[in-house]
Each structure stands twice: as C-alpha cells, then as structure tokens.
Design an enzyme around this catalytic site. Structure first.
Site, mmCIF file in Angstrom:
data_model
loop_
_atom_site.group_PDB
_atom_site.id
_atom_site.type_symbol
_atom_site.label_atom_id
_atom_site.label_comp_id
_atom_site.label_asym_id
_atom_site.label_seq_id
_atom_site.Cartn_x
_atom_site.Cartn_y
_atom_site.Cartn_z
ATOM 1 N N MET A 30 0.649 -1.134 -0.117
ATOM 2 C CA MET A 30 -0.018 0.090 -0.068
ATOM 3 C C MET A 30 0.804 1.193 0.172
ATOM 4 O O MET A 30 0.501 2.185 0.411
ATOM 5 C CB MET A 30 -0.874 -0.054 1.045
ATOM 6 C CG MET A 30 -1.953 -1.214 1.179
ATOM 7 S SD MET A 30 -3.689 -0.782 2.059
ATOM 8 C CE MET A 30 -2.966 -0.373 3.586
ATOM 9 N N ALA A 32 4.027 3.974 0.765
ATOM 10 C CA ALA A 32 4.760 4.298 2.161
ATOM 11 C C ALA A 32 5.891 3.377 2.225
ATOM 12 O O ALA A 32 6.049 3.030 3.470
ATOM 13 C CB ALA A 32 4.231 4.666 3.333
ATOM 14 N N HIS A 37 9.890 -3.576 2.976
ATOM 15 C CA HIS A 37 9.186 -3.789 1.869
ATOM 16 C C HIS A 37 10.411 -3.741 0.745
ATOM 17 O O HIS A 37 10.160 -4.845 -0.084
ATOM 18 C CB HIS A 37 8.490 -2.422 1.287
ATOM 19 C CG HIS A 37 7.140 -1.977 1.800
ATOM 20 N ND1 HIS A 37 6.982 -0.941 2.796
ATOM 21 C CD2 HIS A 37 5.907 -2.802 1.994
ATOM 22 C CE1 HIS A 37 5.874 -1.093 3.125
ATOM 23 N NE2 HIS A 37 5.294 -1.987 2.801
ATOM 24 N N LYS A 151 5.146 -9.545 9.699
ATOM 25 C CA LYS A 151 4.631 -8.557 10.646
ATOM 26 C C LYS A 151 3.107 -8.780 10.848
ATOM 27 O O LYS A 151 2.469 -8.667 11.792
ATOM 28 C CB LYS A 151 4.990 -7.095 10.436
ATOM 29 C CG LYS A 151 4.188 -6.210 11.601
ATOM 30 C CD LYS A 151 4.688 -4.727 11.046
ATOM 31 C CE LYS A 151 4.057 -4.085 9.867
ATOM 32 N NZ LYS A 151 2.607 -3.803 10.103
ATOM 33 N N GLN A 155 -2.520 -11.835 8.222
ATOM 34 C CA GLN A 155 -2.896 -11.797 6.935
ATOM 35 C C GLN A 155 -2.199 -12.476 6.035
ATOM 36 O O GLN A 155 -2.869 -13.022 5.148
ATOM 37 C CB GLN A 155 -2.306 -10.119 6.609
ATOM 38 C CG GLN A 155 -2.527 -9.904 5.030
ATOM 39 C CD GLN A 155 -2.054 -8.279 4.699
ATOM 40 O OE1 GLN A 155 -2.766 -7.469 4.821
ATOM 41 N NE2 GLN A 155 -0.663 -8.238 4.365
ATOM 42 N N MET A 186 8.816 -2.290 11.604
ATOM 43 C CA MET A 186 8.680 -1.367 10.285
ATOM 44 C C MET A 186 7.449 -1.189 9.849
ATOM 45 O O MET A 186 6.685 -2.349 9.686
ATOM 46 C CB MET A 186 9.923 -1.662 9.293
ATOM 47 C CG MET A 186 11.277 -1.164 9.884
ATOM 48 S SD MET A 186 12.340 -1.192 8.289
ATOM 49 C CE MET A 186 13.923 -0.600 9.240
#
Length: 282
Positions: A30, A32, A37, A151, A155, A186
C-alpha cells in the site's frame, strides 16, 4: 523503470514474458515503502527473472474512514526507493477505478475461521477487503511467487488460505519482520508518529520479547496478565489486544501443547495511530 497505472497495459507487457516461461515475483504493497518492503523486493529479485510491485491503498480493507484518509501516500518517494534496489522492477500503481471498475465493494470469504480472530474481531470486514484486492491483483499480475512480511502474520495465513480455497497457482512466501533500531516493527504507519512517539514505541517490542521469555515457564494466561499490566499505567500507549495463538489455526492458546507452534500478537494505539506486532514463542 516501467510504471503502469492501467491493468490492461501491465497485462499486455507481462503476457509476452509469460509465454517464454519467465518466473514472475510479486510484492503487493500500500506504498509508504520502508526497508521491510525493500527486503521483499530483494528476495523476489533473487528468486525470479521479473519482479512486480503494486502500490495501492485499498479502500475496502479499511473499516475506519479516518485511517484510510490519513494513510500515507508517497508515490514519488516510493519510486525512488524502488529504483535504489533495481530499476528493472515493474511498478503497478493503479487507481481505485482500475482495480474495482466502479464497484468498490468486498467479496465475502470464509477463511475457515482465521478471519474471526484478533484483527478480524477489531476490524470488521477487513479480511474480506484483503482477500478481494489480493485475488484481483493475483489475477492481473499472475505471478509465480508472491512475498508478504510476517509482521502481518494473520494476513499472511489468510492469503495462504485464499490461494488454497480459490485454487490460485501462486506460491506465497512469508519473509522476516524488519525492525527499527529500537525494535519497533517497520510499518508505513510509523511515518505518522512523532520522533518522541517513535522512540517510546520500543515498549511494544520489549514487552513481547519479555512475553516470549516468560512463555517458557509461565502459562498463556500469566503471560497475558503481564502484558496487560505493562500497558496499564502507560498514558501514551493504549493496548487494544494481546493474544497468544496457535500459528496454524490462530485460535487462542488455552493450555500449552508441545506439538503446536505458538505466536504472540499485539495491537497498540498511540494517538489514534494503530501499531501491530508479532513474535514466535517457541
């Protein structure tokens, strides 16, 4: 670097690569972006000939309109960060219209109860939104492998269940949590924290690390009581939930079993900013 905002154009580009049996890795985000990532991108680059990243703030997984409104959107900065990893990565940054085609609603899913625990209890409809957008992204990109950070462990388990139930031909790969120097996991939401809040947020990781240590000799109930007390008199951080659960089913641990793997899950608010974390207990 190739950047697409329309799925038709992305699909046209990828269709030729699929015909020559090229392995495609996919990192859905998503935006940012942070080092966590980027670690997923590096993993994908190591394992696949082609890597695609999506940057899309998905409205159907937000049950709090204010959270959706305030979610950081930093596309230009994100692209620079992606370039720092490799300029061969393909970026898909669609509009809501391109993904949902005028019908911005979620499909309802049965994830065999995984969706009813923890995040599911406190964020009604969240995992229907996750399932809906992930399925659509998988249909658009058609990757061989997809990479998700641990994290968001619940999900991760939901996405694995989605792939199993919908018979989607993609391998889901979970990757380790990246942490800031003080242990804070993070997250894109960290960008909304003040410097002081960010420093103080080390309490989250310190608390679950202590819970990990206690779990060796204490019951799940005793560990949960310790965590509750750790936040009881804290005026900055409000504990939403702490749960010790079976990694496979996500059901709460009532009595420890040597044959099961357990994980601690925590959600904390600081000034309406919601932070989550998780840690393996055995």
């Amino acid at each position: 670097m190739l950047i697409f905002s329309k799925k038709a154009e992305l699909n046209q580009h990828l269709s030729h690569l699929r015909t020559i049996n090229t392995s495609i890795g996919f990192v859905p985000t998503m935006g940012a972006l942070h080092d966590g990532h980027l670690s997923l991108l590096k993993k994908s680059l190591d394992n696949n000939k082609i890597t695609v990243i999506s940057i899309f703030v998905n409205p159907t997984q937000f049950n709090n309109p204010d959270d959706l409104l305030k979610y950081p959107r930093t596309l230009d900065t994100d692209i620079e960060k992606i370039k720092s990893v490799s300029d061969s990565i393909i970026v898909y940054a669609p509009t809501v219209e391109d993904i949902y085609e005028g019908n911005t609603t979620s499909q309802h899913y049965n994830f065999d109860g995984l969706e009813n625990q923890m995040e599911g209890k406190f964020r009604p409809g969240h995992f229907d939104g996750v399932g809906t957008v992930v399925k659509r992204l998988f249909e658009i990109v058609q990757p061989n492998n997809a990479y998700f950070g641990e994290k968001d462990f619940q999900q991760l388990q939901i996405v694995k269940k989605l792939v199993e139930k919908e018979k989607i031909p993609v391998t889901i790969i979970g990757c380790p949590i990246f942490r800031e120097g003080n242990g804070l996991a993070m997250s894109s939401r960290n960008e909304r924290l003040t410097t002081e809040q960010r420093n103080q947020a080390s309490i989250i990781y310190k608390t679950i690390k202590k819970a990990q240590s206690l779990f060796g000799t204490k019951s799940a109930k005793e560990v949960s009581e310790f965590v509750t007390k750790a936040f009881q008199n804290n005026t900055t951080f409000e504990l939403e939930y702490f749960e010790i659960a079976d990694e496979a089913t996500l059901l709460p641990c009532k009595r420890k079993s040597k044959t099961k793997k357990y994980r601690a899950f925590i959600a904390v608010f600081v000034n309406k900013i919601r932070l989550i974390d998780t840690i393996s207990l055995n």
